[in-house]
Motif scaffolding. Structure first.
Motif, short mmCIF file in Angstrom:
data_model
loop_
_atom_site.label_atom_id
_atom_site.label_comp_id
_atom_site.label_asym_id
_atom_site.label_seq_id
_atom_site.Cartn_x
_atom_site.Cartn_y
_atom_site.Cartn_z
N ASN A 1 25.61 -17.47 -12.58
CA ASN A 1 24.32 -16.91 -12.64
C ASN A 1 24.31 -15.56 -11.73
N ILE A 2 23.46 -14.53 -12.42
CA ILE A 2 23.39 -13.29 -11.62
C ILE A 2 22.95 -13.26 -10.55
N PHE A 3 22.17 -14.20 -9.97
CA PHE A 3 21.63 -14.31 -8.78
C PHE A 3 22.48 -14.68 -7.67
N PHE A 4 23.65 -15.12 -8.12
CA PHE A 4 24.74 -16.05 -7.12
C PHE A 4 25.93 -15.25 -7.14
N TYR B 1 13.48 -21.98 -11.78
CA TYR B 1 13.59 -21.31 -13.18
C TYR B 1 14.91 -20.36 -13.07
N GLY B 2 14.88 -19.52 -12.18
CA GLY B 2 15.90 -18.65 -11.93
C GLY B 2 17.32 -19.21 -12.01
N GLU B 3 17.29 -20.39 -11.16
CA GLU B 3 18.45 -21.16 -10.95
C GLU B 3 19.13 -21.91 -12.10
N ARG B 4 18.22 -22.21 -12.83
CA ARG B 4 18.67 -23.38 -13.88
C ARG B 4 18.49 -22.49 -15.21
N SER B 5 17.65 -21.61 -15.39
CA SER B 5 17.87 -21.11 -17.02
C SER B 5 19.20 -20.20 -17.35
N TRP B 6 19.28 -20.55 -18.43
CA TRP B 6 20.64 -19.82 -19.11
C TRP B 6 20.39 -18.24 -19.31
N ARG B 7 19.14 -17.91 -19.31
CA ARG B 7 18.83 -16.35 -19.45
C ARG B 7 19.48 -15.62 -18.42
N PHE B 8 19.73 -16.19 -17.28
CA PHE B 8 20.22 -15.26 -16.02
C PHE B 8 21.50 -15.32 -16.02
N ARG B 9 22.46 -15.88 -16.86
CA ARG B 9 23.99 -16.03 -16.93
C ARG B 9 24.76 -15.03 -17.48
#
Length: 406
Positions: free
Chosen positions: A126-129, A87-95
């Motif tokens: 993505n913020i996690f990347f 979910y975190g990788e694909r969701s637009w919320r974390f971009r």
């Protein structure tokens, strides 16, 4: 009396045996019961009733049960983590959508554009990347940045904290004036900020920091000694020459004329006080005092730098203008060239700077001027005999400390 001719009857038939136990059997049974009652129950254990058991011990069954529970929990946890990661990788919320989601603090001399050149490539990612360690290292390569920290905040915000370097002096590097911090890092001049530092000579942009750090320690030692006791002599300095660590030279910003002072490698304050206490006397003895060598304990040499080498290349007009706007003193912008002891040669200077000349007091040189006639031929003439005689009376530049005061 039995009958002779009739059937015969046995005694067992006449007296049938009873089914009850005989007396002897009863006595034997009583004896057995008495023996059993007399035997102590503590001498032998009671006979245990056998119980049917399973194929595995109870402890083993307990361990297997807990193991199964743990495996089930781990499986459910792995499934949950995988679902959250997906979910975190694909969701637009974390971009990170735009630069508005990048917060930068601590900027004073570093511009936002310099930081965005490093971090701007992460917009839309993505913020996690976002590679946090790599971005931190890239930000610290900016000359003005001493340290940086990059943090992510869910869902899509980045925060960057910048800690800038603290300049301690100007540095003349080639034809430019830069700022330098306590460890020798060179930085560009700010646009709208002034400093009151002297200019350091002897720093090369191509040398490693391991060479600059000892020189900066010498510079800080000179300033700390000159400012000790509330004297604040460092405010009178225009330049500090660190080319030779064994002979630190400072240029004073004196309204009557700049003086280059040789302070050696120690006792900077004591030697500078000698200059302060006798500079007026020297100006009365000599027509012009340009340099003083105070490295020796029993001797003072006036104007020892008549045959000095070229120290710095001239500053360009734009570099001189930017340096003056940053607070560089005019005396530090002067370019000093070699001088012959037998000729009086004016020193070329940078734009917007006054000319300075050097004279030798060992022997007055003959000044020769050149003029061009109408025919184009050049003629030379020398100074008058009166001026030459006056120059011959000048004292020697070497003064013993015992003879300073008659």
């Amino acid at each position: 009396m039995a009958r002779k001719n009739g059937p015969t009857i046995s005694q067992e038939e006449l007296y049938p045996q009873s089914d009850e136990p005989t007396r002897q059997d009863l006595d034997d049974a009583r004896l057995l019961d008495l023996d059993a009652e007399q035997e102590s129950p503590f001498l032998r254990g009671q006979k245990r009733v056998s119980v049917r058991r399973g194929s595995l011990p109870k402890k083993t069954v307990t361990r297997l049960t807990w193991t199964l529970i743990v495996l089930v929990v781990m499986f459910l946890g792995s499934v949950s983590v995988a679902a959250v990661y997906h979910y975190g990788e694909r969701s637009w919320r974390f971009r990170v959508d735009s630069s508005d989601h990048i917060e930068i603090t601590g900027l004073e001399n570093v511009t936002r554009s310099q930081v965005m050149e490093v971090i701007g490539g992460d917009i839309g990612r993505n913020i996690f990347f976002v590679p946090m360690a790599q971005r931190k290292k890239q930000l610290e390569q900016i000359p003005w940045v001493e340290s940086a920290s990059v943090m992510r905040f869910v869902p899509n915000r980045l925060k960057i904290e910048i800690h800038e370097r603290t300049p301690v002096a100007f540095a003349r590097v080639g034809s430019r004036i830069l700022l330098v911090d306590g460890v020798g890092t060179l930085m560009e001049l700010p646009n709208k900020k002034k400093y009151s530092f002297p200019v350091i000579l002897g720093i090369n942009s191509g040398e490693p920091l391991s060479t600059r750090i000892p020189r900066m320690r010498i510079y800080q030692s000179v300033l700390s000694q000159l400012d000790s006791g509330g004297a604040h002599y460092s405010q009178d300095l225009s330049e500090v020459d660190l080319s030779d660590p064994d002979d630190v030279k400072v240029l004073t910003n004196n309204p009557e004329g700049e003086v280059l002072i040789h302070l050696g490698s120690s006792n900077y304050l004591d030697r500078y006080k000698v200059y302060v206490g006798h500079v007026r006397e020297w100006r009365q003895q000599f027509d012009k005092v340009e340099s003083v060598d105070l490295r020796y304990d029993r001797q003072i040499i006036v104007n020892p730098d008549l045959n000095g080498a070229i120290k710095q290349s001239p500053l360009s007009r734009s570099a001189a203008k930017a340096a003056m706007a940053a607070g560089v003193k005019p005396a530090a912008l002067t370019t000093r060239l070699t001088t012959s002891p037998t000729a009086l040669v004016p020193r070329p200077v940078a734009a917007l700077e006054k000319k300075r000349t050097v004279r030798s007091w060992h022997r007055k040189p003959s000044r020769k001027k050149t003029w061009v006639s109408k025919t184009g031929a050049s003629k030379k003439y020398s100074r008058s005999a009166t001026q030459a005689a006056k120059a011959a009376k000048k004292p020697s530049p070497s003064i013993a400390k015992e003879q300073e005061h008659p």
